[in-house]
Enzyme design. Structure first.
Site, PDB file in Angstrom:
ATOM      1  N   ASP A   1      -7.272   9.093 -16.007  1.00  0.00           N
ATOM      2  CA  ASP A   1      -8.022   8.131 -15.189  1.00  0.00           C
ATOM      3  C   ASP A   1      -9.112   7.565 -16.088  1.00  0.00           C
ATOM      4  OD1 ASP A   1      -9.274   6.737 -12.986  1.00  0.00           O
ATOM      5  OD2 ASP A   1      -8.301   8.176 -11.657  1.00  0.00           O
TER       6      ASP A   1
ATOM      7  N   GLY B   1      -2.150   5.319 -10.472  1.00  0.00           N
ATOM      8  CA  GLY B   1      -3.356   4.549 -10.823  1.00  0.00           C
ATOM      9  C   GLY B   1      -3.308   3.116 -10.328  1.00  0.00           C
ATOM     10  N   GLY B   2      -4.480   2.500 -10.278  1.00  0.00           N
ATOM     11  CA  GLY B   2      -4.587   1.103  -9.853  1.00  0.00           C
ATOM     12  C   GLY B   2      -5.499   0.980  -8.655  1.00  0.00           C
TER      13      GLY B   2
ATOM     14  N   SER C   1       4.002   1.077  -2.045  1.00  0.00           N
ATOM     15  CA  SER C   1       3.306   1.194  -0.755  1.00  0.00           C
ATOM     16  C   SER C   1       4.097   0.511   0.346  1.00  0.00           C
ATOM     17  CB  SER C   1       1.934   0.539  -0.871  1.00  0.00           C
ATOM     18  OG  SER C   1       1.371   0.325   0.406  1.00  0.00           O
ATOM     19  N   ASN C   2       3.864   0.973   1.561  1.00  0.00           N
ATOM     20  CA  ASN C   2       4.432   0.306   2.747  1.00  0.00           C
ATOM     21  C   ASN C   2       4.001  -1.160   2.811  1.00  0.00           C
ATOM     22  OD1 ASN C   2       2.161   0.098   5.120  1.00  0.00           O
ATOM     23  ND2 ASN C   2       1.703   1.821   3.807  1.00  0.00           N
TER      24      ASN C   2
ATOM     25  N   TYR D   1      -2.361  -7.008  -2.555  1.00  0.00           N
ATOM     26  CA  TYR D   1      -2.045  -5.612  -2.898  1.00  0.00           C
ATOM     27  C   TYR D   1      -0.544  -5.319  -2.700  1.00  0.00           C
ATOM     28  CZ  TYR D   1      -1.876  -0.546  -1.977  1.00  0.00           C
ATOM     29  OH  TYR D   1      -1.541   0.787  -1.966  1.00  0.00           O
TER      30      TYR D   1
ATOM     31  N   ARG E   1      -0.726   3.850  14.483  1.00  0.00           N
ATOM     32  CA  ARG E   1       0.128   3.271  13.422  1.00  0.00           C
ATOM     33  C   ARG E   1       0.539   4.345  12.416  1.00  0.00           C
ATOM     34  NH1 ARG E   1      -1.628   1.426   8.468  1.00  0.00           N
ATOM     35  NH2 ARG E   1       0.093   0.469   7.318  1.00  0.00           N
TER      36      ARG E   1
HETATM   37  C1  15L Z   1      -1.921   2.055   1.362  1.00  0.00           C
HETATM   38  O1  15L Z   1      -1.096   1.609   0.569  1.00  0.00           O
HETATM   39  C2  15L Z   1      -3.287   2.408   0.916  1.00  0.00           C
HETATM   40  O2  15L Z   1      -3.316   2.893  -0.395  1.00  0.00           O
HETATM   41  C3  15L Z   1      -3.960   3.383   1.852  1.00  0.00           C
HETATM   42  O3  15L Z   1      -5.326   3.393   1.543  1.00  0.00           O
HETATM   43  C4  15L Z   1      -3.730   3.027   3.318  1.00  0.00           C
HETATM   44  O4  15L Z   1      -4.340   1.813   3.608  1.00  0.00           O
HETATM   45  C5  15L Z   1      -2.251   2.968   3.567  1.00  0.00           C
HETATM   46  O5  15L Z   1      -1.617   2.069   2.686  1.00  0.00           O
HETATM   47  C6  15L Z   1      -1.897   2.582   5.008  1.00  0.00           C
HETATM   48  O6  15L Z   1      -1.100   1.653   5.199  1.00  0.00           O
HETATM   49  O7  15L Z   1      -2.362   3.240   5.918  1.00  0.00           O
END
Ligand code: 15L
Length: 277
Positions: free
Chosen positions: A39, A77-78, A116-117, A141, A179
């Site tokens: 990091d 990371g990021g 990520s979702n 993002y 959610r």
């Molecule tokens: C993510 O990708 C984020 O990193 C996390 O902080 C949350 O916001 C999560 O999604 C989410 O959708 O709950």
């Protein structure tokens, strides 16, 4: 799952000072003695037994030095939420490219990419989705996560790297609201998926959902299960807590309709009926 790995190999964990890494470090350490934490700043509570390699993701030379000699990289990371274009461009686009390029030139065999979702956040909650579909990012993002997945596919197809993208929902000890009952993943289940990415012999390129065994899930994660994933977390065990927390949050007509929640409603200027597939 057959275990083909030599566990003492150098495995570099980026974003090691961040929230997810802090939750999974204690679980990864006994499994992978060759784990190196990377990091910008040393993670809090660095134990004498833990190795730290400082690297700023936007600096190719620093990333290359951290990844040198690595067999595998777990790239957490990021920038972990929505940010300005400048923040996302630097940390998640340039940083992710630097990471894959450093891994390739170091001869690393495997990369786990924390997607990520939010790469698919504009799918409506009423739709159950797999991974074989067009991305519908809900934010800059989310776009950067779709970019990371695309980069992973490129390095897998062009250079033979074994790449596993985990479309992570929300990691934590319990789901934070209604959610998150659909997308929550426990730290232990996330470690299971990381182990599959690091060790499974049949992977070339995969996108898997980072979710526990959630009754209200929007995602078909059958590929993860085929690869041996047996999630133990069940979000329903925390329904009362999630519903109580939800009471404290106001209604959000856009965010409540789409999987990405508030990431979809932030900066939204469209007509709700024209958004999403
Ligand atoms: C993510 O990708 C984020 O990193 C996390 O902080 C949350 O916001 C999560 O999604 C989410 O959708 O709950």
């Amino acid at each position: 799952m057959p275990d083909t790995s030599d566990k003492s190999r150098r495995i570099v964990l980026t974003g090691a000072a961040g929230g997810i890494a802090t939750m999974i470090r204690p679980l990864l350490a006994p499994l992978y003695p060759g784990l190196v934490l990377s990091d910008r700043v040393p993670p809090k509570g660095l134990r004498p037994s833990e190795t730290f390699a400082a690297a700023e993701l936007t600096k190719p030379g620093e990333v290359a030095a951290a990844v040198k000699g690595a067999h595998s990289v777990i790239h957490l990371g990021g920038h972990s939420v929505e940010g300005t274009w400048d923040q996302i461009l630097n940390a998640n686009i340039i940083g992710c490219y630097n990471l894959f390029e450093a891994a390739r030139s170091a001869g690393a065999k495997r990369v786990i990419f924390a997607s990520s979702n939010h790469a698919v956040g504009f799918y409506p909650r009423r739709r159950r989705i797999g991974t074989d579909l067009t991305v519908r990012p809900d934010s800059r993002y989310g776009v950067s996560k779709a970019f990371g997945e695309a980069l992973g596919a490129l390095y897998s197809d062009k250079h033979g790297m074994v790449v596993t993208c985990l479309r992570i929902g929300n990691v934590g000890p319990m789901p934070l609201d209604v959610r998150r009952l659909a997308i929550w993943i426990s730290p232990a289940d996330l470690v299971q998926l990381i182990r599959i990415g690091l060790e499974h012999p049949d992977i070339r390129f995969e996108i898997l959902y980072g979710a526990s065994d959630n009754a209200t899930s929007w995602w078909d994660n059958s590929r993860a299960r085929q690869l041996g994933y047996k999630p133990t977390g069940k979000s329903e065990d925390f329904r009362a807590h999630a519903e109580a927390e939800q009471q404290k949050i106001g209604a959000d007509p856009v965010g409540d309709r789409f999987q990405g929640g508030t990431f979809t409603s932030a900066e939204f200027t469209n007509d709700i009926g024209r958004a999403g597939p």
